[in-house]
Design a protein around this motif. Structure first.
Motif, short mmCIF file in Angstrom:
data_model
loop_
_atom_site.label_atom_id
_atom_site.label_comp_id
_atom_site.label_asym_id
_atom_site.label_seq_id
_atom_site.Cartn_x
_atom_site.Cartn_y
_atom_site.Cartn_z
N LYS A 24 52.82 11.19 -5.57
CA LYS A 24 51.64 12.01 -5.88
C LYS A 24 51.97 13.43 -6.36
O LYS A 24 51.39 13.90 -7.33
CB LYS A 24 50.72 12.10 -4.66
CG LYS A 24 50.09 10.78 -4.25
CD LYS A 24 49.19 10.97 -3.04
CE LYS A 24 48.62 9.64 -2.57
NZ LYS A 24 47.80 9.78 -1.35
N SER A 25 52.84 14.13 -5.66
CA SER A 25 53.08 15.55 -5.95
C SER A 25 54.59 15.78 -6.06
O SER A 25 55.31 15.61 -5.08
CB SER A 25 52.49 16.40 -4.82
OG SER A 25 52.92 17.74 -4.92
N LYS A 48 46.17 11.87 -12.92
CA LYS A 48 45.81 12.14 -11.53
C LYS A 48 47.01 12.38 -10.61
O LYS A 48 46.91 12.21 -9.40
CB LYS A 48 44.94 11.01 -10.97
CG LYS A 48 43.61 10.84 -11.69
CD LYS A 48 42.76 9.76 -11.05
CE LYS A 48 41.44 9.63 -11.79
NZ LYS A 48 40.58 8.55 -11.22
N GLU A 50 50.04 15.19 -9.45
CA GLU A 50 50.31 16.62 -9.43
C GLU A 50 51.81 16.80 -9.67
O GLU A 50 52.62 16.53 -8.79
CB GLU A 50 49.93 17.19 -8.05
CG GLU A 50 49.44 18.61 -8.10
CD GLU A 50 49.03 19.09 -6.72
OE1 GLU A 50 49.58 20.10 -6.29
OE2 GLU A 50 48.19 18.41 -6.10
N ASN A 79 52.81 19.82 -18.37
CA ASN A 79 53.15 21.04 -17.63
C ASN A 79 54.66 21.16 -17.51
O ASN A 79 55.34 20.26 -17.01
CB ASN A 79 52.49 20.98 -16.24
CG ASN A 79 52.50 22.32 -15.53
OD1 ASN A 79 52.70 23.37 -16.17
ND2 ASN A 79 52.29 22.30 -14.24
N PHE A 119 54.77 21.66 -4.35
CA PHE A 119 55.10 20.27 -4.67
C PHE A 119 55.89 19.64 -3.53
O PHE A 119 56.72 20.30 -2.90
CB PHE A 119 55.90 20.19 -5.97
CG PHE A 119 55.14 20.66 -7.18
CD1 PHE A 119 54.23 19.83 -7.81
CD2 PHE A 119 55.33 21.95 -7.68
CE1 PHE A 119 53.51 20.26 -8.92
CE2 PHE A 119 54.63 22.39 -8.79
CZ PHE A 119 53.70 21.54 -9.41
#
Length: 274
Positions: A24-25, A48, A50, A79, A119
């Motif tokens: 996820k992150s 969706k 990160e 990013n 993160f």
């Protein structure tokens, strides 16, 4: 690609997607090479999640690689951040455990970056083909609990190139790259001048139509390793004298062509894999 191979790759891709969604992150250590580009793009495609791609800039990473990584991220609106790291003095004399020490230093820094920016994990682009080769850096990644989703999902370099090709990604056939320290013999002092000579020589060879060529430095001698299929081109190249002259202008006194051609980790042949 056979139907069976395609199904196998699909299963691996499904596993990769599951791993990324579970994480996820995360921060992706993004060198701009085939593997980390593929990993970063896959995370981007899933949505969706990160994450951020972080490219490390050090004196021994070719500036062209940094520029390509930045350009790729901008093209796909991913990013991305470039982080400067100083030269780790513990590898100044290019020890045999250079890769371990370097990875330990740089990924410790990436873990700090991840924590400071919210993160949870740091990911790298190690793939299933990397196991079994002389890669002491993998030990450092394991000690730091860096995740390697391509390896965990069983994806090989061939798998990654094939999927990238099918998806029309521009890096699918990009030659393998490695940091400039691999062009210098072990137990040799690393200086800014040595690194720039190698970088300039390899960039010139690329411009002259020899992608993936390694210019390994032995004092004032340049040992050129060409990819398969380029040896004859080099020998019969009408611009051969121009190439020799340019490398001498850069600072080499002698210019030689390695008849064995490019071998990944050619300096490691006498090192016992533990």
């Amino acid at each position: 690609m056979t139907a069976e191979t395609e199904q196998t790759i699909e299963r691996k891709m499904e596993k990769l997607d599951t791993i990324l969604r579970d994480l996820k992150s995360f921060v992706v250590a993004f060198s701009g090479g085939v593997d980390s580009s593929f990993l970063l793009y896959r995370a981007h495609a899933l949505k969706k999640l990160e994450f951020i791609g972080v490219t490390i800039r050090t004196p021994y990473i070719p500036s062209a690689e940094i520029e390509e990584a930045s350009g790729f991220a901008k093209t796909y609106n991913i990013n991305h951040k470039i982080v400067d790291f100083a030269f780790p003095e513990r590898i100044r004399y290019n020890p045999v455990d250079r890769c371990y020490t370097c990875k330990k230093s740089l990924f410790t820094g990436l873990l700090s970056f991840a924590g400071e920016n919210g993160f949870r994990y740091v990911l790298d682009g190690t793939n299933a083909d990397d196991i079994g080769n002389f890669r002491p850096g993998l030990k450092a990644l394991e000690e730091l609990e860096i995740r390697s989703p391509l390896l965990e999902s069983g994806l090989t370099k061939k798998d990654i190139r094939e999927v990238s090709h099918m998806q029309g990604l521009p890096f699918w056939d990009k030659p393998a790259m490695a940091c400039l320290l691999t062009r210098v013999p072990y137990n040799t002092e690393i200086t800014e001048g040595v690194l720039r000579m190698v970088e300039l020589a390899e960039h010139f060879m690329f411009e002259k139509g020899f992608p993936g060529t390694r210019v390994r430095i032995h004092g004032d001698l340049a040992r050129i390793e060409c990819l398969p299929g380029y040896m004859e081109k080099m020998i019969h190249n009408p611009e051969k004298e121009l190439i020799i002259g340019h490398l001498k202008k850069i600072g080499f006194r002698y210019v030689s062509l390695d008849l064995e051609g490019y071998r990944s980790g050619s300096a490691d042949t006498e090192i016992k894999i533990i």
